[in-house]
Design an enzyme around this catalytic site. Structure first.
Site, PDB file in Angstrom:
ATOM      1  N   GLY A  83      95.337 -19.322  21.578  1.00 40.64           N
ATOM      2  CA  GLY A  83      94.840 -20.699  21.557  1.00 40.64           C
ATOM      3  C   GLY A  83      95.484 -21.424  20.391  1.00 40.64           C
ATOM      4  N   ARG A  84      94.781 -22.443  19.906  1.00 34.53           N
ATOM      5  CA  ARG A  84      95.392 -23.266  18.862  1.00 34.53           C
ATOM      6  C   ARG A  84      95.648 -22.482  17.581  1.00 34.53           C
ATOM      7  NH1 ARG A  84      91.559 -28.171  20.656  1.00 34.53           N
ATOM      8  NH2 ARG A  84      90.246 -26.378  21.054  1.00 34.53           N
ATOM      9  N   ILE A  85      94.683 -21.630  17.194  1.00 36.95           N
ATOM     10  CA  ILE A  85      94.868 -20.879  15.943  1.00 36.95           C
ATOM     11  C   ILE A  85      95.965 -19.821  16.124  1.00 36.95           C
ATOM     12  CG2 ILE A  85      93.736 -19.396  14.227  1.00 36.95           C
ATOM     13  CD1 ILE A  85      91.062 -20.793  14.999  1.00 36.95           C
ATOM     14  N   ARG A 118      95.164 -14.797  28.602  1.00 38.41           N
ATOM     15  CA  ARG A 118      94.883 -14.782  30.044  1.00 38.41           C
ATOM     16  C   ARG A 118      96.014 -15.427  30.837  1.00 38.41           C
ATOM     17  NH1 ARG A 118      88.946 -17.074  30.309  1.00 38.41           N
ATOM     18  NH2 ARG A 118      89.952 -18.205  28.659  1.00 38.41           N
ATOM     19  N   ILE A 150      90.386 -12.256  12.589  1.00 36.77           N
ATOM     20  CA  ILE A 150      89.767 -13.462  12.023  1.00 36.77           C
ATOM     21  C   ILE A 150      88.905 -14.161  13.071  1.00 36.77           C
ATOM     22  CG2 ILE A 150      91.442 -13.958  10.204  1.00 36.77           C
ATOM     23  CD1 ILE A 150      92.760 -15.956  12.211  1.00 36.77           C
ATOM     24  N   ALA A 151      88.596 -13.448  14.177  1.00 33.97           N
ATOM     25  CA  ALA A 151      87.865 -14.107  15.272  1.00 33.97           C
ATOM     26  C   ALA A 151      86.382 -13.743  15.223  1.00 33.97           C
ATOM     27  CB  ALA A 151      88.515 -13.740  16.595  1.00 33.97           C
ATOM     28  N   ARG A 152      86.009 -12.659  15.855  1.00 36.26           N
ATOM     29  CA  ARG A 152      84.618 -12.189  15.806  1.00 36.26           C
ATOM     30  C   ARG A 152      84.630 -10.664  15.714  1.00 36.26           C
ATOM     31  NH1 ARG A 152      83.806 -16.552  14.526  1.00 36.26           N
ATOM     32  NH2 ARG A 152      82.460 -18.167  15.429  1.00 36.26           N
ATOM     33  N   GLU A 170      77.652  -8.450  10.955  1.00 33.63           N
ATOM     34  CA  GLU A 170      77.680  -9.188   9.690  1.00 33.63           C
ATOM     35  C   GLU A 170      76.367  -9.937   9.449  1.00 33.63           C
ATOM     36  OE1 GLU A 170      81.244 -11.548  10.752  1.00 33.63           O
ATOM     37  OE2 GLU A 170      80.000 -13.321  10.523  1.00 33.63           O
ATOM     38  N   HIS A 202      83.815 -13.476   6.178  1.00 34.27           N
ATOM     39  CA  HIS A 202      83.863 -14.544   7.184  1.00 34.27           C
ATOM     40  C   HIS A 202      84.147 -15.916   6.532  1.00 34.27           C
ATOM     41  CE1 HIS A 202      82.375 -15.811  11.433  1.00 34.27           C
ATOM     42  NE2 HIS A 202      83.319 -16.630  10.987  1.00 34.27           N
ATOM     43  N   GLY A 206      87.265 -17.594   7.116  1.00 31.53           N
ATOM     44  CA  GLY A 206      88.517 -18.071   7.727  1.00 31.53           C
ATOM     45  C   GLY A 206      88.753 -19.558   7.567  1.00 31.53           C
TER      46      GLY A 206
HETATM   47  C1  8YV Z   1      83.010 -21.203  10.867  1.00 31.22           C
HETATM   48  C2  8YV Z   1      84.206 -19.674  12.465  1.00 31.22           C
HETATM   49  O1  8YV Z   1      83.013 -21.489   9.533  1.00 31.22           O
HETATM   50  O2  8YV Z   1      84.783 -21.747  13.413  1.00 31.22           O
HETATM   51  C3  8YV Z   1      84.477 -20.579  13.586  1.00 31.22           C
HETATM   52  O3  8YV Z   1      84.383 -20.108  14.726  1.00 31.22           O
HETATM   53  O4  8YV Z   1      84.177 -18.526  12.637  1.00 31.22           O
HETATM   54  C4  8YV Z   1      84.021 -20.135  11.086  1.00 31.22           C
HETATM   55  O5  8YV Z   1      85.257 -20.461  10.587  1.00 31.22           O
HETATM   56  C5  8YV Z   1      81.662 -20.787  11.304  1.00 31.22           C
HETATM   57  O6  8YV Z   1      81.613 -20.735  12.688  1.00 31.22           O
HETATM   58  C6  8YV Z   1      80.572 -21.688  10.749  1.00 31.22           C
HETATM   59  O7  8YV Z   1      79.466 -21.751  11.600  1.00 31.22           O
END
Ligand code: 8YV
Length: 342
Positions: free
Chosen positions: A162-164, A185, A244-246, A275, A293, A295
């Site tokens: 995606g964008r990131i 995908r 850096i996602a989940r 977390e 967390h 990012g």
């Molecule tokens: C956010 C993040 O700071 O944007 C996201 O999906 O994981 C983080 O960078 C976080 O979601 C804040 O609620």
């Protein structure tokens, strides 16, 4: 037109402290229930807070599904601060006509910076070296201390383009002369592939060929533990893995095994399945970089995220200077619109 009386103004809840000056903008249109301290809200408390509200600004800390909204009969909009929205049950919100929005775009480059920083820290053993130095173990310079792997000229793998993901690809291709592979995908338009000099490959090829693999895909039950022991076994033993996602994308027990046995050289994790709790086995390992967390955590970007969430809520509730502007809807929450992409 006279200002509406307090009693007739819509009510909104802001679940965590953001920036006071930005949250104050909500007060121009709404009765605002702000939160002064970082708070761990139980699901029952979230439900109680949403009851009687027209809208809310929430963060990943608050999970919102049927149980939290069933008694919130006046709730019309949820503005999530963040691009990831796995904390929201989008279907349940849609079924009740509640508009959900997120904050894409404003955090893309900052989060990509962090992904690259973590990748480099894992490859060049930066936090491990700092701990070693601070522990007083640097008694003599030696030629083979903390040998890591090169980033420049290596193969960068991106899971979730995606964008990131694209912003990380651009950094790798243009800044570090990396060969960029991605798995997604669907194939991206050729223009974007050319811009980030990235080639789409299947998942197994991505695992096998990446020197540095970065996870940037959305989390859902379908992507839970996409990196498990089978996937890890296909990676190069010299590779690094950055997330850096989940956290739930990785089977952390399998990752700890792979790192402890030397099956994988190193990892860098900004997100964790449970977390803020972190698997004690990961905490005990030297070859994993761990951050809490953060990012998107530059001051400018966090302010931009808060501004966008406030704008989204104001627009969704039909007030303010942007009334009539559509909020940034999450895919599928507004019939006929599908605009949110990670
Ligand atoms: C956010 C993040 O700071 O944007 C996201 O999906 O994981 C983080 O960078 C976080 O979601 C804040 O609620």
């Amino acid at each position: 037109m006279p200002a509406p009386s307090a009693a007739s103004r819509p009510r909104v809840w802001v679940s965590q402290p953001l920036f006071d000056d930005i949250v104050a903008r909500l007060g121009e249109h709404f009765e605002v229930g702000a939160t002064a301290q970082v708070t761990v809200w139980s699901p029952a408390q979230v439900a109680a807070k949403l009851r009687g509200c027209d809208g809310a600004v929430v963060t990943l800390n608050e999970r919102i599904g049927t149980a939290e909204i069933v008694q919130a009969s006046s709730l019309r909009a949820i503005a999530n601060v963040g691009v990831g929205y796995d904390n929201l049950d989008v279907e349940a919100l849609r079924a009740r006509g509640i508009v959900a929005s997120n904050t894409p775009d404003v955090l893309t480059e900052t989060t990509a910076d962090m992904g690259f920083a973590l990748l480099m820290a894992a490859a060049r053993r930066i936090t491990e070296g700092e701990r070693w130095l601070r522990d007083g173990r640097w008694t003599q310079w030696s030629f083979d201390t903390l040998l890591g792997s090169d980033v420049h000229g290596s193969t960068l793998g991106i899971l979730g383009m995606g964008r990131i993901g694209q912003a990380i690809a651009r950094r790798g291709a243009h800044g570090f002369g990396m060969r960029v592979l991605y798995h997604n995908r669907s194939r991206l338009p050729e223009r974007i592939e050319r811009n980030s000099r990235a080639a789409r490959v299947d998942f197994d090829t991505l695992l096998r060929e990446s020197d540095h693999l970065v996870l940037v895909l959305p989390y859902s039950p379908a992507t839970r533990h996409v990196i498990d022991s089978t996937a890890l076994a296909k990676m190069k033993p010299t590779a690094t893995l950055t997330n850096i996602a989940r956290g739930g994308l990785i089977d952390e027990a399998a990752l700890a095994d792979a790192l402890a046995s030397g099956r994988l050289a190193s990892a860098a994790l900004d997100v964790f399945e449970g977390e803020p709790a972190v698997d004690p086995r990961l905490l005990a390992l030297d070859n994993v970089v761990l951050t809490p967390h953060v990012g998107s955590a530059s001051l400018a970007t966090r302010r931009a995220m808060a501004e966008l969430a406030v704008d989204n809520l104001v627009a969704a509730l039909g007030h303010g200077p942007r009334a009539g502007d559509p909020p940034t809807p999450i895919a599928g929450t507004i019939p006929g619109k599908d605009t949110a992409k990670r």
